[in-house]
Design a protein around this motif. Sequence first.
Motif, PDB file in Angstrom:
ATOM      1  N   ASP A 124       0.853  -1.186   0.000  1.00  0.00           N
ATOM      2  CA  ASP A 124       0.000   0.000   0.000  1.00  0.00           C
ATOM      3  C   ASP A 124       0.891   1.238   0.000  1.00  0.00           C
ATOM      4  OD1 ASP A 124      -2.172   1.604  -0.026  1.00  0.00           O
ATOM      5  OD2 ASP A 124      -2.882   1.130   1.996  1.00  0.00           O
ATOM      6  N   ILE A 125       0.248   2.402  -0.228  1.00  0.00           N
ATOM      7  CA  ILE A 125       0.947   3.683  -0.295  1.00  0.00           C
ATOM      8  C   ILE A 125       0.341   4.608   0.758  1.00  0.00           C
ATOM      9  CG2 ILE A 125       1.445   5.709  -1.717  1.00  0.00           C
ATOM     10  CD1 ILE A 125       1.224   3.877  -4.156  1.00  0.00           C
ATOM     11  N   LEU A 126       1.183   5.311   1.508  1.00  0.00           N
ATOM     12  CA  LEU A 126       0.758   6.292   2.492  1.00  0.00           C
ATOM     13  C   LEU A 126       1.256   7.666   2.075  1.00  0.00           C
ATOM     14  CD1 LEU A 126       1.563   4.420   5.841  1.00  0.00           C
ATOM     15  CD2 LEU A 126      -0.564   4.433   4.557  1.00  0.00           C
ATOM     16  N   GLY A 127       0.443   8.683   2.368  1.00  0.00           N
ATOM     17  CA  GLY A 127       0.849  10.047   2.044  1.00  0.00           C
ATOM     18  C   GLY A 127      -0.186  10.759   1.208  1.00  0.00           C
ATOM     19  N   PRO A 128       0.146  11.990   0.778  1.00  0.00           N
ATOM     20  CA  PRO A 128       1.423  12.691   0.990  1.00  0.00           C
ATOM     21  C   PRO A 128       1.570  13.237   2.406  1.00  0.00           C
ATOM     22  CG  PRO A 128      -0.093  14.095  -0.206  1.00  0.00           C
ATOM     23  CD  PRO A 128      -0.791  12.778  -0.041  1.00  0.00           C
ATOM     24  N   PHE A 129       2.820  13.197   2.920  1.00  0.00           N
ATOM     25  CA  PHE A 129       3.181  13.763   4.212  1.00  0.00           C
ATOM     26  C   PHE A 129       3.919  15.078   3.991  1.00  0.00           C
ATOM     27  CE2 PHE A 129       3.061   9.136   4.877  1.00  0.00           C
ATOM     28  CZ  PHE A 129       2.148   9.077   5.920  1.00  0.00           C
ATOM     29  N   PRO A 130       4.191  15.830   5.073  1.00  0.00           N
ATOM     30  CA  PRO A 130       5.038  17.034   4.918  1.00  0.00           C
ATOM     31  C   PRO A 130       6.382  16.681   4.284  1.00  0.00           C
ATOM     32  CG  PRO A 130       3.987  17.035   7.078  1.00  0.00           C
ATOM     33  CD  PRO A 130       3.659  15.710   6.446  1.00  0.00           C
ATOM     34  N   VAL A 131       6.845  17.516   3.412  1.00  0.00           N
ATOM     35  CA  VAL A 131       8.049  17.233   2.625  1.00  0.00           C
ATOM     36  C   VAL A 131       9.260  17.126   3.553  1.00  0.00           C
ATOM     37  CG1 VAL A 131       9.553  18.032   0.773  1.00  0.00           C
ATOM     38  CG2 VAL A 131       7.073  18.410   0.652  1.00  0.00           C
ATOM     39  N   ALA A 132       9.987  16.027   3.430  1.00  0.00           N
ATOM     40  CA  ALA A 132      11.191  15.796   4.235  1.00  0.00           C
ATOM     41  C   ALA A 132      12.425  16.042   3.377  1.00  0.00           C
ATOM     42  CB  ALA A 132      11.178  14.360   4.771  1.00  0.00           C
ATOM     43  N   ALA A 133      13.580  15.676   3.916  1.00  0.00           N
ATOM     44  CA  ALA A 133      14.830  15.864   3.170  1.00  0.00           C
ATOM     45  C   ALA A 133      14.803  15.025   1.909  1.00  0.00           C
ATOM     46  CB  ALA A 133      16.019  15.462   4.045  1.00  0.00           C
TER      47      ALA A 133
END
Length: 398
Positions: free
Chosen positions: A289-298
Motif C-alpha cells: 500500500d501507499i501512504l501520504g502525501p506527508f510534509p516534505v522531508a529531506a
Amino acid sequence: MVNGSSTANVCGAMIIFQSPEGDKFEYAMKFQFQASNNEAEYEALLAGIKMCKAAGALEIEAKTDSLLVVSQVNGDFECKEASMSKYTNLIKEEIKTLKRFVLDHVPRSENHQADALSKLASSAEGDKPRIVFWEIKPVKNIDRKEVLFLSRENVWMNPIIEYKKTGRLPTDPLEAKYVKARDKWFELWDGTLYKKAFNRPLLKCISREDDLEVLKELHEGACASHIGGRELGEKALRTGYYWPTLKEDVLLYVRKCDSCQRHGNIYQKSSNYLTPVLFPLLFAKWGMDILGPFPVAAGQEKFVIIAVDYFTKWVEAEAMRGLTTNDVKGFVWKNLITRFGMPQSIVFDNGAQFETPKLREWLADQGIKAHLLQLIILRQMDKLKPSTRSYQQELKRI
C-alpha cells in the motif's frame, strides 16, 4: 390518643403522642385511598403503635373514641367483616413484642383534639396554624403485599470464609471440590476476603448488594462517563473490587442504563464475519500500500510505500519522492526480492501506480502473481446480483 376521619373525597387520621415526662407530639396522615371510618380508625391505631415502638416504647396506653375498634381488639366483639379481622390480626402481631398494651375507649367529647386534627388531615385547610408532622399513606396496611427479603450478603463468599477460618468444607461434594480448588486464590484479612490476581493488587470481594452500588457509581456517578460494558468491568477491577459474575453483570448493567439507551450511537451497518487470508509460507505473499502525501522531508520525500508479509507480519517501508511505476518496481526488487527471495504473489491496494500494464508485465516476467484488492472485494460480492443497487454502489465506490 388516635382518631380517624373519612369523607366522601379524602380520608385521614391523627395520632397524639404523650411521653411520661409530658412531652406531646402531633402526627397527621392523609390517605391516598378511600376508606370507611372504622378502617381509618384502625389505620390510626396501627400507625400509633408502630411509631411508639420505633421510639423505643415497651408499654403503650392507647385511647380512641371508636367503641368498635376497642371492643374488637380487646376481644369483646366478633369481627364479622374480613377487613376488620385483618386489621385485628395486624394489631395483635404488633403488640406481641410489647410488655404492656392497653386500649381504652374515650367519649368523643374527650377526644376533640385528635378528632379536629384528623379532620384537618382529611380536609383542605385547618382552623389555625400549628406544628404537625405530616405523612401521606398510599395504600391500606391490609392491602400491602408481603415482601420476603432474603439476605444474600456474602452468599458466594461464605463457604470460602468458613473454610479458611475453620477448615470445614460444604457438605455437597461438588461445592466442596470447588471451594478447595479456589482457596489458594483468596486471602482473609481482618474478616475481609480478598482475591489474588496475576498483575493486580489484592481485590476486595464484595456481595451482590454491594456490586450494584459500585457499578452505579463507576458508570453514572459524579466522575463517570457511561462507558461500555467491557471498559466498566476493567474499571471495577482497577478500582479494586471482585465478584464471580462481574463480566456478566457489567454487560447487563450497561444494557439496562436508560441514558446509554437514549443517547448511545445506533449502528446501522450490518455485522459481517471476518474473512482472514491464510498463507502458511514465509515471505511468499505480500500486501502493499501507499501512504501520504506527508510534509516534505529531506530529499523532497513525501510518500511511503509499505509491504507486509501475510504470514510473519513483517513490515518493509521506504520513503520516496514520487510514485511512478519504476519507483514501485525498484521497491519490490530492493526490499523484497533481494532480501527475502522471489515472492509468489503480491496484493496491491487500489492505487493507479499498481494498475499499469508495464508493472504487470514486469511482475509476470519475474513469476510473481499480482492481485488487486478491488478484485478480491468483487469476488466477495458474487452473492449479489449485478443488477442490484448494492452491487452498483460498491462497484462505483471501488
